[in-house]
Design a protein around this motif. Structure first.
Motif, PDB file in Angstrom:
ATOM      1  N   TYR A 181      -2.909 -51.558  58.798  1.00 46.24           N
ATOM      2  CA  TYR A 181      -3.207 -53.257  58.252  1.00 46.24           C
ATOM      3  C   TYR A 181      -3.914 -53.652  59.720  1.00 46.24           C
ATOM      4  CZ  TYR A 181      -2.400 -57.966  57.677  1.00 46.24           C
ATOM      5  OH  TYR A 181      -2.887 -59.263  57.579  1.00 46.24           O
ATOM      6  N   THR A 206       4.583 -53.580  57.440  1.00 46.80           N
ATOM      7  CA  THR A 206       3.878 -52.264  57.568  1.00 46.80           C
ATOM      8  C   THR A 206       4.702 -51.283  58.470  1.00 46.80           C
ATOM      9  OG1 THR A 206       1.766 -53.502  57.229  1.00 46.80           O
ATOM     10  CG2 THR A 206       1.593 -51.119  58.066  1.00 46.80           C
ATOM     11  N   SER A 214      -0.314 -51.269  62.753  1.00 53.50           N
ATOM     12  CA  SER A 214      -0.709 -52.520  62.237  1.00 53.50           C
ATOM     13  C   SER A 214      -1.074 -53.061  63.385  1.00 53.50           C
ATOM     14  CB  SER A 214       0.266 -53.196  61.516  1.00 53.50           C
ATOM     15  OG  SER A 214       1.531 -52.979  62.179  1.00 53.50           O
ATOM     16  N   ASP A 249      -8.682 -60.864  57.197  1.00 54.92           N
ATOM     17  CA  ASP A 249      -8.037 -59.374  57.131  1.00 54.92           C
ATOM     18  C   ASP A 249      -9.400 -58.352  57.127  1.00 54.92           C
ATOM     19  OD1 ASP A 249      -5.447 -60.229  56.762  1.00 54.92           O
ATOM     20  OD2 ASP A 249      -5.412 -59.889  54.799  1.00 54.92           O
ATOM     21  N   VAL A 252      -6.636 -53.441  54.764  1.00 50.68           N
ATOM     22  CA  VAL A 252      -5.429 -53.981  54.006  1.00 50.68           C
ATOM     23  C   VAL A 252      -5.244 -52.691  53.178  1.00 50.68           C
ATOM     24  CG1 VAL A 252      -4.203 -55.230  52.565  1.00 50.68           C
ATOM     25  CG2 VAL A 252      -5.798 -56.391  53.900  1.00 50.68           C
TER      26      VAL A 252
END
Lengths: 259, 76
Positions: A181, A206, A214, A249, A252
């Protein structure tokens, strides 16, 4: 209704989280570090993992993060936070381990640690505060300084032909298979603070699922280093930093988002 | 109709007078005091407390977490 009638325990909607100590932050007025500290601590408090979280403080303005974050912390040499986090996480796989690093720490001295930790897919969370310069040492040019941006070592602006191009660490590590992530956020408006908090929450979730590394970048201001007032610095950041470092983001569930 | 009323309490000792809360406030409640705290910073206070809705925006952007927010509903 008088103000004193509103200020009652039952009407409380927001107060400083208990995971921040009562020490006065060592940051300049208006610095994004304060908000970043608070939202990380709020996420840890809301997830109820304060007892099981170990933070890694870097070298830079946030070197004293262990003074302000009321959880277990370790302070490490310049750029070595992901390496230490790897060791801690491998010794205690059930603990939550996060590093909190600036751009001089993560993108210059610690580039190799960062890239290899991301490539190995260590189950840690990296919080990366990017303000485009070396804030603590006096606003020198960092690897993340924008083309043409003035700093104390580039008084006429960064000349790309002479000094090279700025590095987008977040996009770089997104292409490594170990990361799960990746997000880039900011903390200058109420909306962006809410979004950044959600991203950090997702990063810790995560880690809970053992999916991989992450990484949350927070584009921040450095009003002292940029020689501006806090409000001017936030405006400058919106106009100049965000076109180069777009928010949102980036990766993902292990897949890079096409924009 | 019920109306939402809010109030903020500023930790004067910790406030650094960065004025980000003034920028974030949608109803223009907050101003900087002309007085300074022990560190020499002007600190935030409610200039127009009757306009405060307790939306928490000021507290969210405050880097030093000095703002505590209260909110209640008032029947008119």
């Amino acid at each position: 209704m008088e103000v004193k009638d509103i200020i009652k325990e039952e009407n409380l909607v927001f107060k400083k989280t208990g995971l921040l100590t009562d020490k006065i932050l060592s940051y300049c007025p208006g610095c994004g570090h304060g908000v970043a500290h608070r939202i990380v601590m709020e996420v840890i408090e809301e997830m109820g993992i304060a007892e099981d979280t170990i933070g890694i403080a870097p070298v830079g303005c946030s070197v004293l993060a262990y003074e302000f974050m009321n959880i277990d912390m370790q302070q490490v040499p310049h750029g070595r936070a992901p390496a230490t986090a790897t060791g801690i996480k491998r010794c205690w796989p059930d603990k939550f381990v996060f590093t909190y690093q600036g751009d001089g720490d993560l993108a210059a001295i610690g580039t190799s640690e960062t890239i290899h930790a991301c490539n190995r897919g260590e189950n840690i969370t990296i919080i990366f505060i990017n303000n485009g310069i070396y804030g603590m040492t006096g606003g020198q040019m960092a690897p993340t300084t924008l083309p043409g941006m003035k700093s104390s070592t580039t008084p006429y602006g960064r000349d790309v032909e002479l000094m090279g191009n700025p590095i987008k660490m977040t996009e770089l590590v997104a292409h490594l298979p170990g990361t799960y992530y990746i997000s880039r956020q900011a903390v200058h408006t109420p909306l962006s603070v809410r979004r950044a908090k959600k991203a950090i929450q997702k990063a810790f979730e995560t880690q809970k699922q053992n999916k991989g590394l992450s990484f949350v970048e927070i584009v921040s201001n450095c009003n002292s280093g940029w020689k501006m007032t806090p409000i001017q610095a936030n405006k400058w950041m919106e106009e100049n930093m965000f076109p180069f470092y777009p928010l949102g983001d980036i990766k993902v569930d292990g897949k890079i988002i096409d924009k | 109709m019920a109306k939402v009323k809010g109030a903020i309490v500023v930790d004067i000792k910790r406030c650094k007078g960065c004025e980000l809360c003034i920028e974030a406030c949608p109803t223009d409640v907050i101003r900087m005091d002309t007085k300074v705290n022990s560190k020499g910073y002007h600190y935030a206070y409610m200039e127009h407390p009757e306009l405060c809705t307790g939306c928490v925006n000021c507290a969210l952007v405050c880097p030093d977490s000095v703002i505590t927010v209260y909110r209640t509903k008032v029947e008119e």
